[in-house]
Design a protein around this motif. Sequence first.
Motif, mmCIF file in Angstrom:
data_model
loop_
_atom_site.group_PDB
_atom_site.id
_atom_site.type_symbol
_atom_site.label_atom_id
_atom_site.label_comp_id
_atom_site.label_asym_id
_atom_site.label_seq_id
_atom_site.Cartn_x
_atom_site.Cartn_y
_atom_site.Cartn_z
ATOM 1 N N HIS A 20 0.852 -1.193 0.000
ATOM 2 C CA HIS A 20 0.000 0.000 0.000
ATOM 3 C C HIS A 20 0.888 1.243 0.000
ATOM 4 C CE1 HIS A 20 -3.761 2.156 0.789
ATOM 5 N NE2 HIS A 20 -3.050 2.941 1.559
ATOM 6 N N PRO A 21 0.625 2.222 -0.879
ATOM 7 C CA PRO A 21 1.486 3.415 -0.912
ATOM 8 C C PRO A 21 1.378 4.231 0.369
ATOM 9 C CG PRO A 21 -0.425 3.701 -2.339
ATOM 10 C CD PRO A 21 -0.437 2.272 -1.889
ATOM 11 N N ALA A 22 2.504 4.835 0.756
ATOM 12 C CA ALA A 22 2.509 5.704 1.934
ATOM 13 C C ALA A 22 1.720 6.973 1.671
ATOM 14 C CB ALA A 22 3.939 6.042 2.329
ATOM 15 N N LEU A 23 1.719 7.443 0.421
ATOM 16 C CA LEU A 23 0.891 8.559 -0.025
ATOM 17 C C LEU A 23 0.208 8.135 -1.310
ATOM 18 C CD1 LEU A 23 3.349 11.551 0.559
ATOM 19 C CD2 LEU A 23 1.344 10.981 1.942
ATOM 20 N N ALA A 44 -0.292 7.626 8.850
ATOM 21 C CA ALA A 44 -1.158 8.186 7.806
ATOM 22 C C ALA A 44 -0.371 8.696 6.608
ATOM 23 C CB ALA A 44 -2.005 9.325 8.387
ATOM 24 N N GLY A 45 0.913 9.051 6.813
ATOM 25 C CA GLY A 45 1.736 9.583 5.738
ATOM 26 C C GLY A 45 2.161 11.020 5.953
ATOM 27 N N THR A 47 4.492 12.511 7.988
ATOM 28 C CA THR A 47 5.940 12.767 7.976
ATOM 29 C C THR A 47 6.523 12.528 6.592
ATOM 30 O OG1 THR A 47 6.202 12.277 10.342
ATOM 31 C CG2 THR A 47 8.149 12.031 8.956
ATOM 32 N N THR A 48 6.025 11.528 5.889
ATOM 33 C CA THR A 48 6.489 11.280 4.526
ATOM 34 C C THR A 48 6.228 12.498 3.646
ATOM 35 O OG1 THR A 48 6.096 8.908 4.728
ATOM 36 C CG2 THR A 48 6.206 9.798 2.499
ATOM 37 N N LEU A 49 5.030 13.072 3.744
ATOM 38 C CA LEU A 49 4.692 14.250 2.945
ATOM 39 C C LEU A 49 5.583 15.438 3.306
ATOM 40 C CD1 LEU A 49 2.949 15.750 0.932
ATOM 41 C CD2 LEU A 49 1.206 16.033 2.716
ATOM 42 N N VAL A 50 5.805 15.654 4.600
ATOM 43 C CA VAL A 50 6.652 16.774 5.024
ATOM 44 C C VAL A 50 8.078 16.594 4.505
ATOM 45 C CG1 VAL A 50 7.652 17.950 7.020
ATOM 46 C CG2 VAL A 50 5.257 17.283 7.064
ATOM 47 N N ARG A 51 8.601 15.374 4.565
ATOM 48 C CA ARG A 51 9.975 15.140 4.097
ATOM 49 C C ARG A 51 10.102 15.317 2.590
ATOM 50 N NH1 ARG A 51 11.413 9.821 7.872
ATOM 51 N NH2 ARG A 51 11.817 11.023 9.788
ATOM 52 N N ILE A 52 9.072 14.961 1.847
ATOM 53 C CA ILE A 52 9.097 15.181 0.396
ATOM 54 C C ILE A 52 9.097 16.680 0.107
ATOM 55 C CG2 ILE A 52 7.745 14.944 -1.732
ATOM 56 C CD1 ILE A 52 6.923 12.162 -0.748
ATOM 57 N N LEU A 53 8.277 17.441 0.822
ATOM 58 C CA LEU A 53 8.259 18.892 0.651
ATOM 59 C C LEU A 53 9.599 19.525 1.012
ATOM 60 C CD1 LEU A 53 4.706 19.660 2.057
ATOM 61 C CD2 LEU A 53 5.508 20.285 -0.229
ATOM 62 N N ALA A 54 10.285 18.916 1.988
ATOM 63 C CA ALA A 54 11.592 19.446 2.419
ATOM 64 C C ALA A 54 12.718 19.063 1.472
ATOM 65 C CB ALA A 54 11.901 18.951 3.825
ATOM 66 N N GLY A 55 12.415 18.238 0.461
ATOM 67 C CA GLY A 55 13.447 17.810 -0.476
ATOM 68 C C GLY A 55 14.314 16.688 0.042
ATOM 69 N N GLY A 209 -2.482 7.125 3.912
ATOM 70 C CA GLY A 209 -1.948 7.702 2.684
ATOM 71 C C GLY A 209 -2.943 8.451 1.834
ATOM 72 N N LYS A 210 -4.227 8.387 2.172
ATOM 73 C CA LYS A 210 -5.258 9.043 1.368
ATOM 74 C C LYS A 210 -5.754 10.316 2.051
ATOM 75 C CE LYS A 210 -7.138 4.971 -0.999
ATOM 76 N NZ LYS A 210 -6.874 5.487 -2.376
#
Length: 573
Positions: A20-23, A44-45, A47-55, A209-210
């Motif tokens: 299942h995707p994290a996002l 839920a995803g 921290t993953t989203l925040v880290r992607i935004l942070a590069g 992730g949703k």
Amino acid sequence: MGTAVARVRDLVKRFDEGQHPALDMVSMTIETGGVTGLVGPDGAGKTTLVRILAGLMDPSSGILEVMGKEPGKTLEAIGYMPQRFGLYEDLSVIQNLNLYADMRAVAPEEREAVFTQLLDFTDLDRFRQRLAGNLSGGMKQKLGLACALVKTPRLLLLDEPSVGVDPISRRELWAMVQELTGEGIGVLWSTAYLDEAEKCDTVYLLNEGKLLFDGPPKALTGAVEDRVVQVTDYDGTPRRLLTRLLDREDVVDGTIQGSSLRLLLDQPDALEGETGFAKAKVAPRFEDGFIERLGGGPKGTSPLAQAYRSIDAGNRPAIEAHGLTKRFGDFTAASDISFEVPYGSIFGLLGPNGAGKSTTFKMLCGLLTPTEGDGSVAGNNLLSARGRARAALGYMAQKFSLYGDLSVAQNLNFFAGAYGLEKGRARSAIERVTEIFDLGDVMGTNAGGLPLGFKQRLALAAAVLHEPPVLFLDEPTSGVDPVTRREFWTHINGLVEKGVAVLVTTHFMEEAEYCDTITLIYRAKQIANGTPDQLKAEAAQMAGLDRPTMEETFIAMIEASEAKLEAQASRAA
């Protein structure tokens, strides 16, 4: 709100193919001049989203822009404060600032002015030379924020910045961030505190992730209008009534508020015809809409409590503290702390970071020897029978204290042995907690790699393996989401009804409402003691508040104590 500083469209992140995707197709816009909230349960995803935004992490697919460019090309425009304290504890406050200034290429001639401004902004100037590891939880978070701002960003990413922070420090942190939005900075605030989410301009709710919701908090709150009630005037304990009502299909969620209950119903006319209590509609909160959108809270009956032995209370208190005092050199960490906790009750130790709660806690656990005073646990004196006192209690530490390099199964086996359980009893105890806490699928996983919610389940499972009559819980739900917190308190409420005595520290003031008695500690001393309702009534009279919440009560009493100390100091001068 102003202009968009970051955009995410149809973002997908997979760590392993086939899983299942994290996002999963997440879209989001972060605008300047306001705070965008990011909420959701553990895993839920967020921290993953925040880290992607942070590069720091690449998405699997989707469109992501910061200042109209890819995040990796706009790092100078991003300030990032990670979920866990990401600074160097063996460096001082000023050394950490210098290190971050080096990484952000802040010119040497600009630093003093920048540091002075940041230290004044965060009220850390008097702690310039203090090691970061010696700061309180609130001061650590302020230093983390200062380091994230060492080069003024256009986008500030805060990943649960107020975890483990007391209400006063949380309020100060929030005020600082709101001040930044007035300077045209776009803020993304990921949080486990739903009262913080309620203050955000826009909220995004993630689950598995949703994206389940996005919009102003009031839109989610309005979905449960006319379905939130307060229950009063009943016989018996609030825990017993809450358990019964939560087991009904027409009750979506419920919590204890001192001597009353707060329920979310599936229909406005649910509970009609029920007798034995009074109910009245009350204003909904963001938390009500959040819990319903996630499918509701847990049911009331705890399988852990059902399987637990009944505790024979006897005539003595479960926990006694008589004048407990602890000094470290010239510093007094706890002074003349006294209270008693009967079996079948919850006693709360509240106070700001650094007030002396954990020191008191550790003396009662036998982890620290009092400088003065004494106490007992389950009738065992802390000075003369420390070993027996430890054996009579289950302990859940403030930070995850199990062995991260051992699997879940190995941790449970180790603690079963440490508590002296023989093979047959150990095996049945491990089987019991594995089923109750749903640990079967992670038994072979190293504990250090578990999501936070599972870590907390494992920690509680280890603490109750030997079915102790006394539980010590030091900020047991710090950082976990509201649904997991409710599951945790369902178990605690059930155990207390079996006669277990619980001593708990917490920074979640809604959890303090579950306590039978609370003592408030500030600057190493007890400044208030009573039931939640008694303390709220005292704060209402003291500060002129109308029906104060427990958080407002906490802040009012700390501020009153501080004012009294300042007046005494002024007279002495």
